[in-house]
Design a protein around this motif. Structure first.
Motif, PDB file in Angstrom:
ATOM      1  N   VAL A  64       4.294  11.912  -4.335  1.00  0.00           N
ATOM      2  CA  VAL A  64       4.776  11.884  -2.958  1.00  0.00           C
ATOM      3  C   VAL A  64       6.239  11.446  -3.038  1.00  0.00           C
ATOM      4  CG1 VAL A  64       4.077   9.493  -2.474  1.00  0.00           C
ATOM      5  CG2 VAL A  64       4.268  11.127  -0.601  1.00  0.00           C
ATOM      6  N   PRO A  65       7.123  12.002  -2.204  1.00  0.00           N
ATOM      7  CA  PRO A  65       8.506  11.532  -2.227  1.00  0.00           C
ATOM      8  C   PRO A  65       8.577  10.030  -1.933  1.00  0.00           C
ATOM      9  CG  PRO A  65       8.353  13.576  -0.994  1.00  0.00           C
ATOM     10  CD  PRO A  65       6.942  13.121  -1.271  1.00  0.00           C
ATOM     11  N   LEU A  66       9.371   9.337  -2.704  1.00  0.00           N
ATOM     12  CA  LEU A  66       9.541   7.902  -2.517  1.00  0.00           C
ATOM     13  C   LEU A  66      10.091   7.594  -1.126  1.00  0.00           C
ATOM     14  CD1 LEU A  66       9.169   5.240  -3.981  1.00  0.00           C
ATOM     15  CD2 LEU A  66      11.456   5.499  -4.938  1.00  0.00           C
ATOM     16  N   LYS A  67      10.787   8.562  -0.537  1.00  0.00           N
ATOM     17  CA  LYS A  67      11.306   8.397   0.827  1.00  0.00           C
ATOM     18  C   LYS A  67      10.164   8.255   1.836  1.00  0.00           C
ATOM     19  CE  LYS A  67      15.210  11.358  -0.245  1.00  0.00           C
ATOM     20  NZ  LYS A  67      15.787  12.673  -0.087  1.00  0.00           N
ATOM     21  N   GLU A  68       8.992   8.843   1.516  1.00  0.00           N
ATOM     22  CA  GLU A  68       7.836   8.766   2.410  1.00  0.00           C
ATOM     23  C   GLU A  68       7.018   7.508   2.187  1.00  0.00           C
ATOM     24  OE1 GLU A  68       5.257  12.177   2.665  1.00  0.00           O
ATOM     25  OE2 GLU A  68       6.961  13.532   2.400  1.00  0.00           O
ATOM     26  N   ARG A  69       6.733   7.217   0.918  1.00  0.00           N
ATOM     27  CA  ARG A  69       5.923   6.044   0.596  1.00  0.00           C
ATOM     28  C   ARG A  69       5.896   5.837  -0.900  1.00  0.00           C
ATOM     29  NH1 ARG A  69       0.232   6.405  -0.884  1.00  0.00           N
ATOM     30  NH2 ARG A  69       0.088   4.400   0.138  1.00  0.00           N
ATOM     31  N   GLU A  70       5.385   4.682  -1.293  1.00  0.00           N
ATOM     32  CA  GLU A  70       5.188   4.383  -2.703  1.00  0.00           C
ATOM     33  C   GLU A  70       3.707   4.112  -2.925  1.00  0.00           C
ATOM     34  OE1 GLU A  70       6.689   1.226  -6.132  1.00  0.00           O
ATOM     35  OE2 GLU A  70       7.738   1.322  -4.216  1.00  0.00           O
ATOM     36  N   PHE A  71       3.118   4.780  -3.920  1.00  0.00           N
ATOM     37  CA  PHE A  71       1.723   4.517  -4.240  1.00  0.00           C
ATOM     38  C   PHE A  71       1.582   3.064  -4.682  1.00  0.00           C
ATOM     39  CE2 PHE A  71       1.537   9.230  -5.229  1.00  0.00           C
ATOM     40  CZ  PHE A  71       0.752   9.539  -4.136  1.00  0.00           C
ATOM     41  N   ASP A  72       0.437   2.463  -4.328  1.00  0.00           N
ATOM     42  CA  ASP A  72       0.188   1.056  -4.647  1.00  0.00           C
ATOM     43  C   ASP A  72      -1.220   0.903  -5.208  1.00  0.00           C
ATOM     44  OD1 ASP A  72      -1.429   1.392  -2.420  1.00  0.00           O
ATOM     45  OD2 ASP A  72      -0.190   0.160  -1.105  1.00  0.00           O
ATOM     46  N   ASN A  73      -1.653  -0.338  -5.357  1.00  0.00           N
ATOM     47  CA  ASN A  73      -2.991  -0.594  -5.916  1.00  0.00           C
ATOM     48  C   ASN A  73      -4.103  -0.064  -5.017  1.00  0.00           C
ATOM     49  OD1 ASN A  73      -2.199  -1.729  -8.319  1.00  0.00           O
ATOM     50  ND2 ASN A  73      -2.097  -3.792  -7.478  1.00  0.00           N
ATOM     51  N   THR A  74      -3.889  -0.069  -3.708  1.00  0.00           N
ATOM     52  CA  THR A  74      -4.898   0.495  -2.803  1.00  0.00           C
ATOM     53  C   THR A  74      -5.060   1.986  -3.072  1.00  0.00           C
ATOM     54  OG1 THR A  74      -4.384  -1.168  -1.127  1.00  0.00           O
ATOM     55  CG2 THR A  74      -5.526   0.821  -0.377  1.00  0.00           C
TER      56      THR A  74
END
Length: 142
Positions: free
Chosen positions: A116-126
């Motif tokens: 996913v573009p970092l501008k939209e969001r960053e993947f996390d532990n959830t």
């Protein structure tokens, strides 16, 4: 429920699986890299809100190798895998990446690769935990 219907062909199961993962973790692209005898046999990719397989999609295999070695899912920011024109931009389209190994009976069967573009969001532990649950359901039925 669609992920565990045994009467569906594998490609349909994979298509549903990738669609659900993209939807649940708010990704843009989801790829399933299938392995046989520890060798990549083929990657298949789906993009959110697109009703067909995507061909010509760039995958960072160096990050995949790290996940294969560790045998654990991980999240990354891909600072390097962007095209030349984006490198010249003030804010390149860097990608947040989630990679999860599909291991069944201690054998690598595939890799889940989400971006996913970092501008939209960053993947996390959830995101990683949700992907793990869906991946375990999917791998148990292939």
């Amino acid at each position: 429920a669609d992920l565990i219907k045994d009467n569906k062909p594998f490609n349909e199961k994979a298509y549903d699986y990738l669609g659900r993962i993209v939807e649940i973790v708010d990704g843009e692209y989801a790829s399933l890299l299938l392995y046989e005898n520890e060798k990549l046999i083929k990657p298949i990719t789906r993009k959110r809100k697109v009703g067909e397989w995507i061909h010509d999609y760039s995958i960072n295999y160096l990050l995949i190798d790290k996940v294969i070695e560790s045998k654990k899912g991980e999240t990354f920011i891909d600072w390097y895998n962007i095209n030349y024109q984006e490198k010249l931009m003030e804010n390149p389209n860097w990608q947040s990446i989630l990679i999860f190994p599909l291991i069944k009976e201690n054998i690598l069967r595939g890799i889940l690769y989400l971006t996913v573009p970092l501008k939209e969001r960053e993947f996390d532990n959830t995101s990683l935990n949700l992907s793990s649950v869906l991946t375990n359901i999917f791998i148990g039925n292939i």
